[in-house]
Scaffold this motif. Structure first.
Motif, PDB file in Angstrom:
ATOM      1  N   GLN A   1     -37.141 -67.040  26.098  1.00  0.00           N
ATOM      2  CA  GLN A   1     -38.478 -66.582  25.723  1.00  0.00           C
ATOM      3  C   GLN A   1     -39.551 -67.533  26.248  1.00  0.00           C
ATOM      4  N   LEU A   2     -39.493 -67.770  27.540  1.00  0.00           N
ATOM      5  CA  LEU A   2     -40.453 -68.650  28.215  1.00  0.00           C
ATOM      6  C   LEU A   2     -41.532 -67.816  28.879  1.00  0.00           C
TER       7      LEU A   2
ATOM      8  N   GLU B   1     -29.945 -80.268  26.588  1.00  0.00           N
ATOM      9  CA  GLU B   1     -29.044 -79.654  25.621  1.00  0.00           C
ATOM     10  C   GLU B   1     -29.615 -79.647  24.201  1.00  0.00           C
ATOM     11  N   THR B   2     -30.669 -80.440  23.966  1.00  0.00           N
ATOM     12  CA  THR B   2     -31.245 -80.494  22.619  1.00  0.00           C
ATOM     13  C   THR B   2     -32.600 -79.799  22.492  1.00  0.00           C
ATOM     14  N   GLY B   3     -33.198 -79.385  23.589  1.00  0.00           N
ATOM     15  CA  GLY B   3     -34.482 -78.710  23.472  1.00  0.00           C
ATOM     16  C   GLY B   3     -35.210 -78.559  24.789  1.00  0.00           C
ATOM     17  N   LEU B   4     -36.414 -78.035  24.682  1.00  0.00           N
ATOM     18  CA  LEU B   4     -37.282 -77.919  25.856  1.00  0.00           C
ATOM     19  C   LEU B   4     -38.633 -78.519  25.534  1.00  0.00           C
TER      20      LEU B   4
ATOM     21  N   GLY C   1     -48.818 -73.252  32.739  1.00  0.00           N
ATOM     22  CA  GLY C   1     -49.532 -73.249  31.471  1.00  0.00           C
ATOM     23  C   GLY C   1     -48.879 -74.174  30.460  1.00  0.00           C
ATOM     24  N   ALA C   2     -49.445 -74.204  29.272  1.00  0.00           N
ATOM     25  CA  ALA C   2     -48.957 -75.087  28.208  1.00  0.00           C
ATOM     26  C   ALA C   2     -47.659 -74.548  27.612  1.00  0.00           C
ATOM     27  N   VAL C   3     -46.742 -75.480  27.333  1.00  0.00           N
ATOM     28  CA  VAL C   3     -45.446 -75.148  26.742  1.00  0.00           C
ATOM     29  C   VAL C   3     -45.319 -75.910  25.431  1.00  0.00           C
ATOM     30  N   MET C   4     -44.998 -75.193  24.374  1.00  0.00           N
ATOM     31  CA  MET C   4     -44.771 -75.832  23.077  1.00  0.00           C
ATOM     32  C   MET C   4     -43.333 -76.336  23.026  1.00  0.00           C
ATOM     33  N   PRO C   5     -43.128 -77.607  22.637  1.00  0.00           N
ATOM     34  CA  PRO C   5     -41.762 -78.124  22.533  1.00  0.00           C
ATOM     35  C   PRO C   5     -40.955 -77.314  21.518  1.00  0.00           C
ATOM     36  N   ARG C   6     -39.663 -77.206  21.803  1.00  0.00           N
ATOM     37  CA  ARG C   6     -38.796 -76.419  20.931  1.00  0.00           C
ATOM     38  C   ARG C   6     -37.401 -77.017  20.932  1.00  0.00           C
ATOM     39  N   LYS C   7     -36.777 -77.042  19.774  1.00  0.00           N
ATOM     40  CA  LYS C   7     -35.398 -77.517  19.701  1.00  0.00           C
ATOM     41  C   LYS C   7     -34.452 -76.401  20.129  1.00  0.00           C
TER      42      LYS C   7
ATOM     43  N   GLY D   1     -36.644 -67.274  38.012  1.00  0.00           N
ATOM     44  CA  GLY D   1     -36.510 -67.715  36.633  1.00  0.00           C
ATOM     45  C   GLY D   1     -36.568 -66.569  35.640  1.00  0.00           C
ATOM     46  N   SER D   2     -36.497 -65.340  36.108  1.00  0.00           N
ATOM     47  CA  SER D   2     -36.643 -64.174  35.237  1.00  0.00           C
ATOM     48  C   SER D   2     -35.618 -64.149  34.110  1.00  0.00           C
ATOM     49  N   ASP D   3     -34.355 -64.336  34.434  1.00  0.00           N
ATOM     50  CA  ASP D   3     -33.310 -64.281  33.415  1.00  0.00           C
ATOM     51  C   ASP D   3     -33.480 -65.413  32.404  1.00  0.00           C
ATOM     52  N   LEU D   4     -33.740 -66.598  32.906  1.00  0.00           N
ATOM     53  CA  LEU D   4     -33.949 -67.756  32.026  1.00  0.00           C
ATOM     54  C   LEU D   4     -35.171 -67.549  31.128  1.00  0.00           C
TER      55      LEU D   4
END
Length: 172
Positions: A157-158, A167-170, A79-85, A149-152
């Protein structure tokens, strides 16, 4: 632990001089076996060595990627993922995908960037080794491993993938 071993050793010496021939184990808290200490005290090799019939845990004969499959991560779906720092100093680039059309398209679009970053792939939903190899073939030379990927997902909060974490975001 050394104190416990010393107490057991003192008890063994005291018991052997009082006419007792063996100790009774009332608790095992792990650590190193002490049987060699008792053998030296009593000068009777093997007296305190556990019997051969005691089952010892066996390590798996061989660990392989196939033994980790299938992998299912119920917290994550395509699904769609919103970029986040993010602030994750020292975090090597990691991408998260599954065995689905969206992930395959995303790999094709991001192939150059993922290779340049030398990113490691976490495949969080894949049924078997053939499906994993098909995904790995889409990005030759990269490390792509099946993992839950449960813990991650909980920590960051994915809810969806594919995505890349640096290291700077997703981002997707």
């Amino acid at each position: 632990m050394k104190f416990l071993k010393m107490m057991v050793l003192m008890c063994a010496v005291g018991c052997s001089t009082a006419g007792y021939s063996a100790l009774t184990v009332v608790g095992d808290l792990g650590g190193e076996p002490t049987d060699t200490y008792f053998d030296a005290v009593n000068d009777q090799p093997g007296e305190f060595t556990p019997p051969e019939s005691v089952d010892q845990p066996q390590a798996p004969a061989q660990v392989s990627v196939a033994s980790a499959l299938p992998v299912r991560t119920p917290e994550l779906s395509p699904g769609a993922v919103m970029p986040r720092k993010l602030t994750l100093p020292g975090m090597p680039p990691v991408f998260i995908i599954g065995d689905d059309d969206l992930s395959r398209q995303w790999l094709a679009q991001r192939r150059v960037e993922l290779t340049r970053l030398n990113a490691t792939g976490f495949v969080v939903n894949v049924a078997d080794q053939d499906r994993l190899k098909a995904l790995q073939a889409l990005l030759p030379g990269s490390d792509m491993v099946p993992v839950s990927g449960s813990d991650l997902a909980r920590r960051l909060q994915l809810t969806h993938y594919p995505l890349i974490i640096t290291e700077t975001g997703l981002a997707q």
